[in-house]
Design an enzyme around this catalytic site. Sequence first.
Site, PDB file in Angstrom:
ATOM      1  N   TYR A 159       0.825  -1.223   0.000  1.00 54.35           N
ATOM      2  CA  TYR A 159       0.000   0.000   0.000  1.00 54.35           C
ATOM      3  C   TYR A 159       0.857   1.270   0.000  1.00 54.35           C
ATOM      4  CZ  TYR A 159      -4.138  -2.810   0.248  1.00 54.35           C
ATOM      5  OH  TYR A 159      -5.136  -3.701  -0.089  1.00 54.35           O
ATOM      6  N   GLN A 180     -15.061   2.346  -5.747  1.00 54.63           N
ATOM      7  CA  GLN A 180     -14.318   1.203  -5.208  1.00 54.63           C
ATOM      8  C   GLN A 180     -12.838   1.580  -5.071  1.00 54.63           C
ATOM      9  OE1 GLN A 180     -15.820  -2.780  -7.084  1.00 54.63           O
ATOM     10  NE2 GLN A 180     -16.045  -1.173  -8.643  1.00 54.63           N
ATOM     11  N   HIS A 206     -14.448   1.114  -0.408  1.00 52.83           N
ATOM     12  CA  HIS A 206     -13.308   0.236  -0.097  1.00 52.83           C
ATOM     13  C   HIS A 206     -12.214   0.983   0.654  1.00 52.83           C
ATOM     14  CE1 HIS A 206     -14.399  -2.752  -3.556  1.00 52.83           C
ATOM     15  NE2 HIS A 206     -15.210  -2.831  -2.522  1.00 52.83           N
ATOM     16  N   THR A 252     -15.315  -0.556 -14.122  1.00 51.07           N
ATOM     17  CA  THR A 252     -15.214  -1.671 -13.190  1.00 51.07           C
ATOM     18  C   THR A 252     -15.540  -2.982 -13.888  1.00 51.07           C
ATOM     19  OG1 THR A 252     -16.022  -2.617 -11.091  1.00 51.07           O
ATOM     20  CG2 THR A 252     -17.570  -1.249 -12.332  1.00 51.07           C
ATOM     21  N   ASN A 262     -17.392   1.226 -19.931  1.00 50.92           N
ATOM     22  CA  ASN A 262     -16.207   0.423 -19.651  1.00 50.92           C
ATOM     23  C   ASN A 262     -15.450   0.130 -20.939  1.00 50.92           C
ATOM     24  OD1 ASN A 262     -14.994  -0.757 -17.223  1.00 50.92           O
ATOM     25  ND2 ASN A 262     -15.199  -2.718 -18.293  1.00 50.92           N
ATOM     26  N   LEU A 263     -14.167  -0.210 -20.772  1.00 53.94           N
ATOM     27  CA  LEU A 263     -13.370  -0.488 -21.973  1.00 53.94           C
ATOM     28  C   LEU A 263     -13.892  -1.720 -22.699  1.00 53.94           C
ATOM     29  CD1 LEU A 263     -10.959   0.967 -23.157  1.00 53.94           C
ATOM     30  CD2 LEU A 263      -9.435  -0.581 -21.930  1.00 53.94           C
ATOM     31  N   ALA A 291     -12.738   5.803 -20.487  1.00 52.82           N
ATOM     32  CA  ALA A 291     -13.539   6.676 -19.614  1.00 52.82           C
ATOM     33  C   ALA A 291     -13.315   8.153 -19.937  1.00 52.82           C
ATOM     34  CB  ALA A 291     -13.194   6.382 -18.162  1.00 52.82           C
TER      35      ALA A 291
HETATM   36  C1  BV8 Z   1     -17.549  -8.826   1.661  1.00 57.39           C
HETATM   37  C2  BV8 Z   1      -9.048  -3.256  -1.359  1.00 57.39           C
HETATM   38  C3  BV8 Z   1     -18.811  -9.756   3.410  1.00 57.39           C
HETATM   39  C4  BV8 Z   1      -8.391  -1.955  -1.467  1.00 57.39           C
HETATM   40  C5  BV8 Z   1     -10.665  -4.498  -2.632  1.00 57.39           C
HETATM   41  C6  BV8 Z   1     -14.770 -15.490   0.393  1.00 57.39           C
HETATM   42  C7  BV8 Z   1     -14.552 -14.872   1.611  1.00 57.39           C
HETATM   43  C8  BV8 Z   1     -15.000 -13.596   1.872  1.00 57.39           C
HETATM   44  C9  BV8 Z   1     -15.645 -12.882   0.872  1.00 57.39           C
HETATM   45  C10 BV8 Z   1     -15.811 -13.484  -0.341  1.00 57.39           C
HETATM   46  C11 BV8 Z   1     -15.412 -14.783  -0.603  1.00 57.39           C
HETATM   47  N1  BV8 Z   1     -15.745 -15.085  -1.897  1.00 57.39           N
HETATM   48  C12 BV8 Z   1     -16.341 -14.018  -2.468  1.00 57.39           C
HETATM   49  C13 BV8 Z   1     -16.391 -13.056  -1.549  1.00 57.39           C
HETATM   50  C14 BV8 Z   1     -16.891 -11.756  -1.708  1.00 57.39           C
HETATM   51  C15 BV8 Z   1     -15.686 -10.893  -2.071  1.00 57.39           C
HETATM   52  C16 BV8 Z   1     -15.587 -10.950  -3.586  1.00 57.39           C
HETATM   53  O1  BV8 Z   1     -16.403 -10.354  -4.251  1.00 57.39           O
HETATM   54  N2  BV8 Z   1     -14.584 -11.676  -4.093  1.00 57.39           N
HETATM   55  C17 BV8 Z   1     -14.461 -11.784  -5.548  1.00 57.39           C
HETATM   56  C18 BV8 Z   1     -12.998 -11.776  -5.940  1.00 57.39           C
HETATM   57  C19 BV8 Z   1     -15.182 -13.045  -5.992  1.00 57.39           C
HETATM   58  N3  BV8 Z   1     -15.957  -9.567  -1.582  1.00 57.39           N
HETATM   59  C20 BV8 Z   1     -15.524  -9.200  -0.384  1.00 57.39           C
HETATM   60  O2  BV8 Z   1     -14.788  -9.851   0.322  1.00 57.39           O
HETATM   61  C21 BV8 Z   1     -16.052  -7.852   0.069  1.00 57.39           C
HETATM   62  N4  BV8 Z   1     -16.564  -7.992   1.387  1.00 57.39           N
HETATM   63  O3  BV8 Z   1     -18.106  -9.525   0.858  1.00 57.39           O
HETATM   64  O4  BV8 Z   1     -17.847  -8.822   2.984  1.00 57.39           O
HETATM   65  C22 BV8 Z   1     -19.012  -9.540   4.844  1.00 57.39           C
HETATM   66  C23 BV8 Z   1     -20.293  -9.655   5.341  1.00 57.39           C
HETATM   67  C24 BV8 Z   1     -20.483  -9.464   6.688  1.00 57.39           C
HETATM   68  C25 BV8 Z   1     -19.408  -9.164   7.515  1.00 57.39           C
HETATM   69  C26 BV8 Z   1     -18.130  -9.052   7.002  1.00 57.39           C
HETATM   70  C27 BV8 Z   1     -17.921  -9.246   5.648  1.00 57.39           C
HETATM   71  C28 BV8 Z   1     -14.938  -6.835   0.122  1.00 57.39           C
HETATM   72  C29 BV8 Z   1     -14.510  -6.481  -1.279  1.00 57.39           C
HETATM   73  C30 BV8 Z   1     -13.446  -5.393  -1.201  1.00 57.39           C
HETATM   74  C31 BV8 Z   1     -12.091  -5.998  -1.366  1.00 57.39           C
HETATM   75  N5  BV8 Z   1     -11.086  -4.967  -1.494  1.00 57.39           N
HETATM   76  N6  BV8 Z   1      -9.713  -3.597  -2.621  1.00 57.39           N
HETATM   77  C32 BV8 Z   1      -7.370  -2.014  -2.540  1.00 57.39           C
HETATM   78  O5  BV8 Z   1      -6.397  -2.761  -2.374  1.00 57.39           O
HETATM   79  O6  BV8 Z   1      -7.568  -1.306  -3.547  1.00 57.39           O
HETATM   80  S1  BV8 Z   1     -11.403  -4.972  -4.071  1.00 57.39           S
HETATM   81  C33 BV8 Z   1     -10.473  -4.831  -5.521  1.00 57.39           C
HETATM   82  O7  BV8 Z   1     -11.343  -5.076  -6.608  1.00 57.39           O
HETATM   83  C34 BV8 Z   1     -10.029  -3.476  -5.856  1.00 57.39           C
HETATM   84  O8  BV8 Z   1      -9.642  -2.739  -4.813  1.00 57.39           O
HETATM   85  C35 BV8 Z   1     -11.173  -2.822  -6.566  1.00 57.39           C
HETATM   86  O9  BV8 Z   1     -11.725  -1.894  -5.685  1.00 57.39           O
HETATM   87  C36 BV8 Z   1     -12.127  -3.933  -6.737  1.00 57.39           C
HETATM   88  C37 BV8 Z   1     -12.880  -3.954  -8.007  1.00 57.39           C
HETATM   89  O10 BV8 Z   1     -11.960  -3.944  -9.077  1.00 57.39           O
HETATM   90  P1  BV8 Z   1     -12.256  -2.933 -10.276  1.00 57.39           P
HETATM   91  O11 BV8 Z   1     -12.280  -1.577  -9.713  1.00 57.39           O
HETATM   92  O12 BV8 Z   1     -13.455  -3.393 -11.023  1.00 57.39           O
HETATM   93  O13 BV8 Z   1     -10.938  -3.087 -11.139  1.00 57.39           O
HETATM   94  P2  BV8 Z   1     -10.634  -4.198 -12.234  1.00 57.39           P
HETATM   95  O14 BV8 Z   1      -9.182  -4.105 -12.552  1.00 57.39           O
HETATM   96  O15 BV8 Z   1     -11.206  -5.510 -11.818  1.00 57.39           O
HETATM   97  O16 BV8 Z   1     -11.473  -3.713 -13.509  1.00 57.39           O
HETATM   98  C38 BV8 Z   1     -11.143  -2.501 -14.148  1.00 57.39           C
HETATM   99  C39 BV8 Z   1     -12.074  -2.359 -15.352  1.00 57.39           C
HETATM  100  O17 BV8 Z   1     -11.792  -1.111 -15.993  1.00 57.39           O
HETATM  101  C40 BV8 Z   1     -11.860  -3.448 -16.399  1.00 57.39           C
HETATM  102  O18 BV8 Z   1     -13.115  -3.992 -16.752  1.00 57.39           O
HETATM  103  C41 BV8 Z   1     -11.245  -2.692 -17.589  1.00 57.39           C
HETATM  104  O19 BV8 Z   1     -11.721  -3.212 -18.823  1.00 57.39           O
HETATM  105  C42 BV8 Z   1     -11.745  -1.298 -17.380  1.00 57.39           C
HETATM  106  N7  BV8 Z   1     -10.846  -0.261 -17.903  1.00 57.39           N
HETATM  107  C43 BV8 Z   1      -9.490  -0.281 -17.956  1.00 57.39           C
HETATM  108  N8  BV8 Z   1      -9.054   0.886 -18.486  1.00 57.39           N
HETATM  109  C44 BV8 Z   1     -10.147   1.642 -18.743  1.00 57.39           C
HETATM  110  C45 BV8 Z   1     -11.292   0.911 -18.377  1.00 57.39           C
HETATM  111  N9  BV8 Z   1     -12.537   1.386 -18.529  1.00 57.39           N
HETATM  112  C46 BV8 Z   1     -12.652   2.624 -19.052  1.00 57.39           C
HETATM  113  N10 BV8 Z   1     -11.599   3.395 -19.423  1.00 57.39           N
HETATM  114  C47 BV8 Z   1     -10.342   2.934 -19.293  1.00 57.39           C
HETATM  115  N11 BV8 Z   1      -9.317   3.700 -19.685  1.00 57.39           N
END
Ligand code: BV8
Length: 225
Positions: free
Chosen positions: A53, A88, A106, A173, A198-199, A216
């Site tokens: 971080y 996020q 987040h 996202t 989105n891209l 974006a």
């Molecule tokens: C929760 C931290 C419940 C900060 C992040 C097992 C155990 C526990 C939970 C789970 C589990 N299985 C599943 C879950 C749920 C889990 C989850 O969803 N997992 C996924 C992987 C399946 N979620 C959680 O754990 C959440 N909490 O469920 O809590 C609970 C209930 C009661 C009590 C307690 C708890 C917490 C989720 C938060 C995790 N922390 N980040 C940091 O380090 O930054 S999440 C991580 O992914 C990132 O931080 C980001 O915020 C998040 C989403 O990613 P995106 O922003 O979408 O980025 P990504 O790269 O994926 O996509 C970018 C997009 O942009 C692409 O599509 C691309 O095409 C596009 N793009 C690129 N360039 C451009 C563009 N678009 C336009 N223009 C451009 N130029």
Amino acid sequence: MQKIVILTGAGISAESGLGTFRDVGGIWQRYRIEDVATPEAFARDADLVHGFYNARRVQAAEARPNAAHRALARLQAEHAGEVVIVTQNVDGLHEAGGARDVIHMHGELARALCAACGGRWEAAAQMSVRDACPDCGACACRPDVVWFGEMPYRMEEILSHLAGADIFAAIGTSGQVYPAAGFAQEAALAGARCVEINLEPSAVAGDFDEVRQGRASEVVPLWVA
Ligand code: BV8
């Protein structure tokens, strides 16, 4: 005026030079979530997590908002009180671009959290678990970000905004992380029109009435206009 709720992800900050997570070469292709973005990872190796971080905090501090951040700030300014931005992202580029009252579901790189007393303060550029909490003095500080398995911030508030939305837009996202990935369905239940910018189509593109593909910084100013 219609109520607009906007969710942004890493893609809105990509053109400001900040890495996304799941694109080619993305953060989660260089780091394992289990090593740097869970409470267990922090308990196992706080220095490794702070290092991850700290590097991102330096990058984010050097980044500048792009036309997409500025366009959303304009939309908010032109429709006071009717445009809610939920991000996020843990960078501060929405605020740097002029947006107000951004909901960081987040958390934020710029904030530190005391794991002992829950105190929060402005993070130093380079943080360490050995930094003493200004409130309780304990050396238990962590980045104020939401890790996997932790409850995102201000969820009740977010769900309430979605329940009253006329328009929901998800920008930059991949729709792979919950609960954020489920927001379009929540908004649709309330009768909102859902737009994805989105891209490429996200994992939940099917939840949207309209999908606008592109960078974006090009698409968002046109959508806002
Ligand atoms: C929760 C931290 C419940 C900060 C992040 C097992 C155990 C526990 C939970 C789970 C589990 N299985 C599943 C879950 C749920 C889990 C989850 O969803 N997992 C996924 C992987 C399946 N979620 C959680 O754990 C959440 N909490 O469920 O809590 C609970 C209930 C009661 C009590 C307690 C708890 C917490 C989720 C938060 C995790 N922390 N980040 C940091 O380090 O930054 S999440 C991580 O992914 C990132 O931080 C980001 O915020 C998040 C989403 O990613 P995106 O922003 O979408 O980025 P990504 O790269 O994926 O996509 C970018 C997009 O942009 C692409 O599509 C691309 O095409 C596009 N793009 C690129 N360039 C451009 C563009 N678009 C336009 N223009 C451009 N130029």
